[in-house]
Design a protein around this motif. Structure first.
Motif, PDB file in Angstrom:
ATOM      1  N   LEU A 199      -5.692  -4.640  -4.085  1.00  0.00           N
ATOM      2  CA  LEU A 199      -4.844  -5.233  -3.028  1.00  0.00           C
ATOM      3  C   LEU A 199      -5.666  -5.503  -1.767  1.00  0.00           C
ATOM      4  CD1 LEU A 199      -2.059  -6.090  -1.938  1.00  0.00           C
ATOM      5  CD2 LEU A 199      -1.642  -3.717  -1.313  1.00  0.00           C
ATOM      6  N   LYS A 200      -6.537  -4.544  -1.412  1.00  0.00           N
ATOM      7  CA  LYS A 200      -7.348  -4.741  -0.199  1.00  0.00           C
ATOM      8  C   LYS A 200      -8.221  -5.991  -0.354  1.00  0.00           C
ATOM      9  CE  LYS A 200      -5.690  -2.739   2.088  1.00  0.00           C
ATOM     10  NZ  LYS A 200      -4.657  -1.763   1.935  1.00  0.00           N
ATOM     11  N   SER A 210       0.835  -1.207   0.000  1.00  0.00           N
ATOM     12  CA  SER A 210       0.000   0.000   0.000  1.00  0.00           C
ATOM     13  C   SER A 210       0.868   1.254   0.000  1.00  0.00           C
ATOM     14  CB  SER A 210      -0.889   0.025   1.248  1.00  0.00           C
ATOM     15  OG  SER A 210      -1.830  -0.996   1.165  1.00  0.00           O
ATOM     16  N   GLN A 248      -0.279   8.557   4.437  1.00  0.00           N
ATOM     17  CA  GLN A 248       0.920   8.592   3.577  1.00  0.00           C
ATOM     18  C   GLN A 248       0.679   9.473   2.352  1.00  0.00           C
ATOM     19  OE1 GLN A 248       1.289   4.399   2.895  1.00  0.00           O
ATOM     20  NE2 GLN A 248       2.647   4.065   4.644  1.00  0.00           N
ATOM     21  N   THR A 303      10.101  -2.161   7.565  1.00  0.00           N
ATOM     22  CA  THR A 303      10.075  -3.056   6.412  1.00  0.00           C
ATOM     23  C   THR A 303      11.490  -3.252   5.855  1.00  0.00           C
ATOM     24  OG1 THR A 303       7.863  -2.327   5.939  1.00  0.00           O
ATOM     25  CG2 THR A 303       9.046  -3.356   4.115  1.00  0.00           C
TER      26      THR A 303
END
Ligand code: F6R
Length: 620
Positions: free
Chosen positions: A491-492, A309, A414, A359
């Protein structure tokens, strides 16, 4: 990746550690365990699977058998060794005197394991971690460090390679824990007559707001009334004290069925808090800034590195920075970046985006960028984590703790932060006039209220998801800034509902993916504002017609007042009017609800913890 708690105080360690693990389960949840020291003895218990299994096992043994006020606990996300009881932490030494918990990877575990085996020590697990327990027991038994817990712990830490946070407990010293960290997080919680260690502050937020962040290659000796920070060579070191500005409620569900739904509803605050304080007296400012305006002015290209994400938010940074600053922006999935030998120099700004700040792929990309002389600016949600620590400057997102593994509020924060970076660059390079920057900032500041009103679409989206019935595959289309939104929506859905989903630029459809369209296939289309680039809007209206003509069912996300799309939408979700660049901050919200509801209908009850995933991925 794993969650760690350490406690030395006057409460019972077992229930306290269990509570802490419950709050940190999002960090890893394939096994868990706790060890308690008391009366020169260590009692330890661990179980594969969710925390529930550990709780059941403790109940079987009897909680009274784990008496003691010094405890370490661990919730695991497997790296070396399958998620089994044996591989769960804590690991005990061969003599039963040492217990350790570990987060990270001990890269030189194989030769250490062989060395221990040559000494006749039998390994009980397949993990890299176990060696640390045996090494400590040996160091305490023999040689120069014999009988000295601190010297033994330092000797072991100095032998390890890789990234690790390690907590050591020794039966002969039941009143202390010694911990060391390299490249993975460890925070000290400073209470009244009690001290805590945690992978993050969620571990001890219930008991204290005073925390101290440890530096790289630091060791902490934790006792009930004090703690001492050292370097790996034993010399004194300093931590960074800070006050935690989250409360316990922020780390709990607040009445929602899941953390994820709570976090979707927290998005107005996440964006508002991220924007706060970055624009005063007509100027945009970043946070911890070792990059001057002169440095920013000198930048002639930007690379964005991020994963998942965060990468999608980075795509939006590309659109914004190229549009506002007129310098080239390249974006790269962080795991590919350093292996491709990108062309970087001292005029390159690398924007590293990460919610967790841990990450590994992004961290390695940051290290590579720095080694090539580039400047690194981190966008991060976690104070004191490794990525901001190794960057030249940082802009913190203020989304608060994100517990749901699938990112929602951190993603929107973000995007907002990336736009602040774009405006700071435009300001330094003079590519936007101050009044233009003021106007863009104003439209950003209007976003939280718009998200607030958009949250009301939850019921409509739930109805749509129910009417869709069983879904096997789903496509998401967008153009311009709607394309990253399409990727994020897909993606979700993959993460939460385990359904095949793909995001495409709508214009690319005719070059292949249109072959996938069949009767009743659900297709989500994110429609750009008709008030923006009008050509883009009319093109996407044609794209919707093309897929409708081939039998797809369309779920159209379009601005209020956009009537052109009405004839082609099976379902139409309205979002408030906003300048085109801001639209992703709105259009993403219904897609989050959609994925959560489809997941619920597919029988995935725990959307906070999708299978196979962990919240922070500290392995490459
Ligand atoms: C998706 C998701 C992941 C993360 C990715 C990066 O919902 O949560 O794709 O975005 O693992 O994590 P951070 O931002 O912590 O670097």
């Amino acid at each position: 990746m794993c969650g760690i708690i350490g406690y030395v105080g006057n409460r019972q360690g077992m229930p306290l550690a269990l509570d802490a693990l419950r709050r940190m389960e999002y960090r890893g949840y394939d096994s868990a365990g706790i060890a308690v020291a008391d009366n020169h003895q260590i009692n330890s218990v661990k179980r594969a699977g969710k925390l529930r299994n550990l709780e059941d096992r403790i109940a079987e043994i009897g909680e009274e058998n784990f008496h003691g006020s010094t405890a370490i606990g661990h919730t695991r996300w497997a790296t070396h060794g399958r998620p089994t009881n044996e591989n769960a932490h804590p690991h005990m030494s061969f003599d039963g005197k040492v217990a350790i918990v570990h987060n990270g990877i001990i890269e030189n575990f194989a030769p250490l394991r062989e060395e221990l085996q040559r000494k006749g020590i039998e390994m009980m697990s397949e993990t890299d971690s176990e060696v640390a327990a045996h090494l400590l027991a040996l160091a305490y038994q023999e040689g120069e460090t014999a009988g000295n817990f601190q010297a033994s712990a330092l000797a072991v830490l100095n032998r390890l390679e890789g990234a690790f946070t390690l907590l050591f407990m020794h039966a002969d010293h039941p009143d202390q824990i010694i911990a060391g960290r390299r490249s993975t997080p460890l925070i000290v919680g400073v209470g009244d007559n009690e001290m805590f260690l945690g992978s993050d502050v969620a571990a001890f937020i219930e008991y204290t707001k005073n925390a101290v962040e440890l530096g790289q290659d630091n060791v902490v000796v934790l006792r009930q009334h004090d703690f001492e920070i050292l370097n790996f060579d034993g010399s004194p070191a300093q931590g960074r004290a800070f006050t935690i500005d989250w409360d316990l409620a922020a780390a709990e569900k607040g009445g929602f069925d899941s953390f994820m739904l709570k976090e979707i509803h927290e998005q107005p605050a996440a964006v508002r808090d991220t924007l706060a304080g970055h624009y005063h007296n007509g100027r945009v400012t970043l946070d911890e800034q070792n990059l001057s305006d002169e440095d920013l002015k000198y930048i002639d290209q930007v690379f964005v590195v991020a994963c998942g994400s965060a990468y999608h938010s980075g795509l939006l940074a590309k659109y914004a920075i190229e549009h506002w600053v007129r310098i080239p922006v390249q974006i790269e999935v962080a795991s590919e970046f350093r292996y491709r030998d990108p062309v970087l120099d001292e005029r390159t700004l690398v924007l590293a985006i990460s919610q967790s700040g841990e990450t590994a792929d992004t961290l390695e990309a940051v290290r590579h960028a720095k080694s090539q002389g580039a400047k690194v600016l981190a966008v991060c949600n976690t104070n004191g984590s490794q990525i901001p620590r190794e960057s030249d400057a940082v802009l913190y997102t203020h989304a608060g703790p994100e517990i749901g593994v699938a990112s929602t509020k951190a993603f929107l924060a973000q995007v907002a932060a990336n736009y602040i970076v774009g405006l700071a660059l435009a300001q330094a390079k003079g590519t936007k006039y101050p009044d233009e920057i003021a106007e863009i900032y104003r439209s950003l500041e209007e976003i939280p209220a718009k998200i607030e009103s958009l949250l009301a679409c939850e019921d409509q989206v739930t109805d749509i998801a129910q009417l869709l019935g069983a879904v096997r595959t789903m496509l998401f289309l967008g153009r311009g800034v709607g394309y990253p939104v399409a990727l994020e929506g897909a993606l979700k859905l993959k993460e939460l509902a385990y359904i095949h989903a793909e995001g495409f630029p709508a214009g690319e459809l005719k070059h292949g993916p249109i072959a996938l369209i069949e009767d009743d296939l659900p297709v989500v289309v994110v429609v750009p504002s008709p008030r923006g680039v009008t050509l883009l809007h009319s093109k996407i209206v044609s794209n919707i017609q093309e897929i409708r003509a081939r039998g797809a069912k369309t779920i159209v996300i379009a601005e209020e007042g956009d009537t052109a799309v009405e004839p082609y939408a099976n379902w139409l979700i309205r979002i408030p009017e906003t300048p085109s660049m801001m639209q992703p901050l709105l259009a993403t919200v219904p897609l989050q609800f959609l994925a959560a509801e489809i997941a619920r209908q597919c029988g995935n009850e725990d959307i906070d913890k999708p299978r196979n995933l962990a919240k922070s991925v500290t392995v490459e």
